[in-house]
Design a protein around this motif. Structure first.
Motif, PDB file in Angstrom:
ATOM      1  N   LEU A 134       4.086   4.081 -10.349  1.00  0.00           N
ATOM      2  CA  LEU A 134       3.261   3.128 -11.098  1.00  0.00           C
ATOM      3  C   LEU A 134       2.613   3.734 -12.341  1.00  0.00           C
ATOM      4  O   LEU A 134       2.021   3.006 -13.145  1.00  0.00           O
ATOM      5  CB  LEU A 134       2.167   2.562 -10.172  1.00  0.00           C
ATOM      6  CG  LEU A 134       2.665   1.900  -8.881  1.00  0.00           C
ATOM      7  CD1 LEU A 134       1.495   1.441  -8.028  1.00  0.00           C
ATOM      8  CD2 LEU A 134       3.583   0.723  -9.176  1.00  0.00           C
ATOM      9  N   LEU A 135       2.750   5.045 -12.492  1.00  0.00           N
ATOM     10  CA  LEU A 135       2.108   5.723 -13.630  1.00  0.00           C
ATOM     11  C   LEU A 135       2.559   5.134 -14.966  1.00  0.00           C
ATOM     12  O   LEU A 135       3.756   4.933 -15.181  1.00  0.00           O
ATOM     13  CB  LEU A 135       2.483   7.212 -13.626  1.00  0.00           C
ATOM     14  CG  LEU A 135       1.684   8.119 -12.684  1.00  0.00           C
ATOM     15  CD1 LEU A 135       2.343   9.497 -12.633  1.00  0.00           C
ATOM     16  CD2 LEU A 135       0.241   8.226 -13.130  1.00  0.00           C
ATOM     17  N   THR A 186       4.007  16.391 -10.982  1.00  0.00           N
ATOM     18  CA  THR A 186       4.204  15.039 -10.432  1.00  0.00           C
ATOM     19  C   THR A 186       5.638  14.941  -9.900  1.00  0.00           C
ATOM     20  O   THR A 186       6.580  15.401 -10.557  1.00  0.00           O
ATOM     21  CB  THR A 186       4.002  13.961 -11.521  1.00  0.00           C
ATOM     22  OG1 THR A 186       2.757  14.208 -12.172  1.00  0.00           O
ATOM     23  CG2 THR A 186       4.005  12.566 -10.938  1.00  0.00           C
ATOM     24  N   GLU A 192       0.840  -1.214   0.000  1.00  0.00           N
ATOM     25  CA  GLU A 192       0.000   0.000   0.000  1.00  0.00           C
ATOM     26  C   GLU A 192       0.872   1.260   0.000  1.00  0.00           C
ATOM     27  O   GLU A 192       0.437   2.312  -0.423  1.00  0.00           O
ATOM     28  CB  GLU A 192      -0.891   0.028   1.262  1.00  0.00           C
ATOM     29  CG  GLU A 192      -1.980  -1.043   1.289  1.00  0.00           C
ATOM     30  CD  GLU A 192      -3.190  -0.686   0.427  1.00  0.00           C
ATOM     31  OE1 GLU A 192      -3.095   0.260  -0.368  1.00  0.00           O
ATOM     32  OE2 GLU A 192      -4.199  -1.385   0.554  1.00  0.00           O
ATOM     33  N   ARG A 244       4.776   4.393  -3.799  1.00  0.00           N
ATOM     34  CA  ARG A 244       4.397   5.713  -4.320  1.00  0.00           C
ATOM     35  C   ARG A 244       3.663   5.545  -5.654  1.00  0.00           C
ATOM     36  O   ARG A 244       4.150   4.843  -6.550  1.00  0.00           O
ATOM     37  CB  ARG A 244       5.645   6.561  -4.515  1.00  0.00           C
ATOM     38  CG  ARG A 244       6.358   6.869  -3.217  1.00  0.00           C
ATOM     39  CD  ARG A 244       7.599   7.707  -3.498  1.00  0.00           C
ATOM     40  NE  ARG A 244       8.328   7.961  -2.252  1.00  0.00           N
ATOM     41  CZ  ARG A 244       9.433   7.318  -1.903  1.00  0.00           C
ATOM     42  NH1 ARG A 244       9.935   6.391  -2.687  1.00  0.00           N
ATOM     43  NH2 ARG A 244      10.044   7.627  -0.767  1.00  0.00           N
ATOM     44  N   ASN A 245       2.511   6.198  -5.760  1.00  0.00           N
ATOM     45  CA  ASN A 245       1.698   6.060  -6.971  1.00  0.00           C
ATOM     46  C   ASN A 245       2.432   6.563  -8.213  1.00  0.00           C
ATOM     47  O   ASN A 245       2.226   6.046  -9.309  1.00  0.00           O
ATOM     48  CB  ASN A 245       0.375   6.806  -6.809  1.00  0.00           C
ATOM     49  CG  ASN A 245      -0.551   6.027  -5.889  1.00  0.00           C
ATOM     50  OD1 ASN A 245      -0.494   4.799  -5.838  1.00  0.00           O
ATOM     51  ND2 ASN A 245      -1.364   6.732  -5.128  1.00  0.00           N
ATOM     52  N   SER A 246       3.299   7.571  -8.030  1.00  0.00           N
ATOM     53  CA  SER A 246       4.001   8.118  -9.198  1.00  0.00           C
ATOM     54  C   SER A 246       4.835   7.038  -9.883  1.00  0.00           C
ATOM     55  O   SER A 246       4.968   7.024 -11.106  1.00  0.00           O
ATOM     56  CB  SER A 246       4.890   9.290  -8.775  1.00  0.00           C
ATOM     57  OG  SER A 246       5.851   8.868  -7.846  1.00  0.00           O
ATOM     58  N   LYS A 299      -4.249  -1.412  -7.585  1.00  0.00           N
ATOM     59  CA  LYS A 299      -3.461  -0.242  -7.997  1.00  0.00           C
ATOM     60  C   LYS A 299      -3.223  -0.245  -9.507  1.00  0.00           C
ATOM     61  O   LYS A 299      -3.121   0.808 -10.131  1.00  0.00           O
ATOM     62  CB  LYS A 299      -2.105  -0.240  -7.273  1.00  0.00           C
ATOM     63  CG  LYS A 299      -2.182   0.258  -5.823  1.00  0.00           C
ATOM     64  CD  LYS A 299      -0.808   0.195  -5.184  1.00  0.00           C
ATOM     65  CE  LYS A 299      -0.790   0.769  -3.780  1.00  0.00           C
ATOM     66  NZ  LYS A 299      -0.667   2.217  -3.730  1.00  0.00           N
ATOM     67  N   THR A 306      -2.330  12.340 -17.719  1.00  0.00           N
ATOM     68  CA  THR A 306      -2.765  12.506 -16.321  1.00  0.00           C
ATOM     69  C   THR A 306      -3.264  13.938 -16.100  1.00  0.00           C
ATOM     70  O   THR A 306      -2.767  14.880 -16.726  1.00  0.00           O
ATOM     71  CB  THR A 306      -1.603  12.232 -15.338  1.00  0.00           C
ATOM     72  OG1 THR A 306      -0.545  13.134 -15.646  1.00  0.00           O
ATOM     73  CG2 THR A 306      -1.107  10.815 -15.437  1.00  0.00           C
TER      74      THR A 306
END
Lengths: 165, 505
Positions: free
Chosen positions: A75-76, B64, A68, A71-73, A106, B59
């Motif tokens: 996975l972009l 970012t 969890e 970092r979402n960045s 995710k 996005t």
């Protein structure tokens, strides 16, 4: 023609993510364990047909036992995922179904391969019994040390991604 | 502020780099703070990380941030935080070189992860070793169980033959056979003891006993042995040691005989001295020091640490006998008694083993004088009727012979557990000898059924269990099921008969 695909390699720390990439990209292995922090990005171009190739951008993410917190960045724009666990350490696969649920939440609707690594340290038959007992299904059992099944992992993913394009 | 700005610039300028790329990802401008980028080149060619710019197009976020990104550029690795900001005319990249900061973090993470992984591996290794230990103990227990029945037959038949008319040569052979049987039995018991200690199944049975009787027994036994071997043996004890103490007599006896046997084994000439000192007497507890010294071959310094391990022996040309379990058993038993054994030794000069144990001593001993059983007492109106419930054909024969030879028993035999109750209803018996592992119904279940039976004459029949399951827990379970006594296999004639007569009226 060359297409570019981003692959993220996930899993707990110390499971051999960096070693798998090194084996695939450089065909080498080191016994020295160096903890990865943040993200290391490597590229490898794979030929998929005459005149066609795929550029794999491999994102080797810092290992964590709590997916969890990734970092979402990082996975972009991910096209494919490889989830790696260490077959010698139950702590890296005992909650695998929860871990995979987090990954698919995710990163929905993209190819995901589950890899049990470090098979050179166990007896395969006993490992298979253990995985069956714990209802864990894997796509590949690999050894970054010996190179066993490492290329197969990436080739399968390439095929899946190629089919998806 | 001009001066401050000048200094501030010198500290920050080299760590933060601003790069501007157009919509085609061509580098338009770069302040080259720490990365030398080629103006007019595609940013993708600099490092594969920048291919993510493509994904960011779709996005909604204007800005970012990517933390801790490793960039290997011009053969140098930078660890950076990268901010990507969408602008009207292109993309602004702000690269913050935090290599030193992340190196510190990496080193902390390295120690933490290594320590966690090592901890996990140690736990796994331990559980693997425990599993192996469990397997070993269970194997030993099962194996020794299987050995008990044939050994009982061998011992019993040897005793039966010994009581027949024999020539001098045959007598010698029987004596040799008896000695071998005794050694085999002892070895089996040693293996069982060590596996019970290792598996934690061994329980001490503390009872009041006369410690001077134990000293006298050892003085007599080992005095004779010393005479035979041409050694000097002394046993001295402090006169202030109380006569009656409370402890596990059998286990203390086992410890002392193991140590004394060991001393005799490794001493070819000179003496063996056994001394028991009183350390202290306080609050109904007495601490005793047992010390056994010999003038034997001694133990090399490098072997002192392993001398108490299982299967360790000091091999010499003459001394190859034994199973190497004696000292391991001593150590294990003493640990159960919350004690530890120590040894001092000099090569070719001898060894001294010593340990302390604390025993309770009753101020008012409750032991009554031992009234010896009369051998083979007879029933007034004839012979005793025994129901022998045993399915092993060899044991049936052996037990039959033992009982018939006494001339005081009639014996009926049953080999099926399910038929016992029917037999008891149709016939009357003075005593039952009951095996445990029987076909159809086990001995302990039959016993339980007998004790629940409505007729008093059946319900009260004494039942002696015969079992190869010689563990404390098993024996307790059989007694709980209603057996009057349990005789472990392999058994001695006299022990069996003595136990039977104890319950015969």
């Amino acid at each position: 023609m060359q297409t570019s695909k981003k692959i993220v390699i996930l899993g707990h720390f110390g499971v051999g993510k960096t070693s798998l990439i090194r084996r695939f990209v450089e065909d080498s292995f080191s016994d020295n364990y160096k903890v990865s922090i943040g993200v290391h990005i490597t590229k490898k171009v794979v030929e998929i047909a005459a005149g066609d190739s795929m550029s794999l951008i491999l994102w080797d993410l810092e290992g964590t036992d709590d997916l969890e917190t990734i970092r979402n960045s990082y996975l972009l724009g991910t096209h494919g995922v490889i989830f790696v666990f260490d077959v010698t350490r139950p702590s890296t696969f005992q909650n695998i179904n929860t871990d995979l649920k987090i990954v698919t939440e995710k990163l929905p609707n993209i190819p995901l391969l589950v890899i049990g690594n470090k098979t050179d340290l166990v007896v395969i038959k006993e490992l298979e019994e253990l995985l069956n007992k714990n209802q864990i299904s894997t796509d590949f059992l690999t050894s970054a040390k010996t190179g066993d099944a490492v290329n197969d992992v990436f080739l399968k993913l390439v095929n899946q991604l190629n089919g998806a394009t | 502020m001009e001066l401050l700005n000048k200094y501030k610039k010198s500290y920050t300028n080299n760590d933060i780099q601003f790069v501007f790329v157009n919509d085609s990802r061509v580098i338009l401008e770069s302040d080259q703070a720490f990365l030398k980028l080629t103006i007019g080149d595609f940013i993708y060619n600099t490092h594969p990380f920048f291919e993510c710019l493509h994904a960011l197009e779709n996005t909604p976020e204007e800005e970012t941030t990517f933390n801790c990104v490793h960039l290997n550029i011009h053969d140098k690795e930078y660890t950076t935080d990268i901010k990507i900001i969408k602008k009207i005319d292109g993309i602004l990249l702000v690269l913050h070189n935090l290599t030193q900061h992340y190196l510190t973090y990496q080193s902390i993470a390295q120690s933490r992860n290594e320590s966690i992984i090592n901890g996990e591996l140690i736990i796994l290794k331990n559980s693997e070793l425990e599993e192996r230990e469990r397997f070993k103990n269970s194997f030993i227990q099962n194996f020794s169980h299987e050995l008990r029945n044939p050994l009982t037959n061998i011992i019993s038949i040897t005793n039966i033959i010994a009581n027949t008319e024999l020539t001098g040569e045959q007598k010698n052979m029987i004596n040799f056979l008896r000695e071998s049987n005794a050694n085999l039995k002892l070895m089996l018991e040693d293996i069982l003891s060590i596996s019970m200690i290792a598996s934690g199944k061994l329980q001490l049975r503390n009872k009041e006993f006369n410690i001077y009787e134990l000293f006298n027994l050892l003085r007599f036994t080992y005095g004779a042995k010393a005479k035979e071997k041409g050694l000097e043996f002394t046993l001295t004890s402090d006169i202030k040691i109380p006569e009656y103490v409370e402890g596990d007599y059998l286990r203390i006896y086992q410890i002392l005989t193991n140590l004394l046997d060991n001393a005799f084994k490794y001493t070819q000439d000179g003496s063996i001295n056994f001394n028991i000192e009183l350390n202290q007497k306080r609050a109904n507890k007495v601490s005793l020091r047992f010390k056994i010294s010999d003038t034997g071959i001694g133990i090399p310094q490098e072997k002192l640490a392993t001398v108490f391990n299982s299967f360790t022996q000091l091999k010499t040309a003459e001394q190859q006998n034994g199973n190497g379990l004696g000292l391991a058993i001593v150590k294990g038993l003493l640990q159960q008694m919350e004690s530890d054994i120590k040894v001092h030794s000099k090569l070719n000069r001898g060894s001294t083993f010593y340990f302390d144990i604390v025993l309770k001593y009753p101020l008012h001993p409750t032991i009554k004088p031992d009234i010896k059983e009369k051998k083979y007492k007879h029933k007034e109106e004839g012979k005793f009727k025994v129901l022998l419930v045993e399915d092993d054909i060899h044991l049936q024969t052996t037990l039959f012979k033992i009982l018939i030879n006494t001339e005081v028993f009639f014996v009926d035999l049953i080999n099926d557990g399910a038929k016992v109750i029917e037999e008891l209803v149709n016939n009357s018996y003075d005593i039952i000898l009951m095996d445990i592992n029987l076909p159809n119904l086990s001995g302990d279940k039959i016993t339980h059924a007998i004790r629940e039976f409505p007729f008093k004459n059946i319900k009260k029949i004494p039942i002696i269990g015969l079992t190869a399951n010689a563990y404390e827990d098993d024996i307790k379970a059989y007694l709980k099921a209603g057996m009057n006594a349990v005789v472990p296999k392999p058994f001695d004639h006299d022990v069996l008969l003595k136990t039977m007569f104890k319950y015969l009226k």
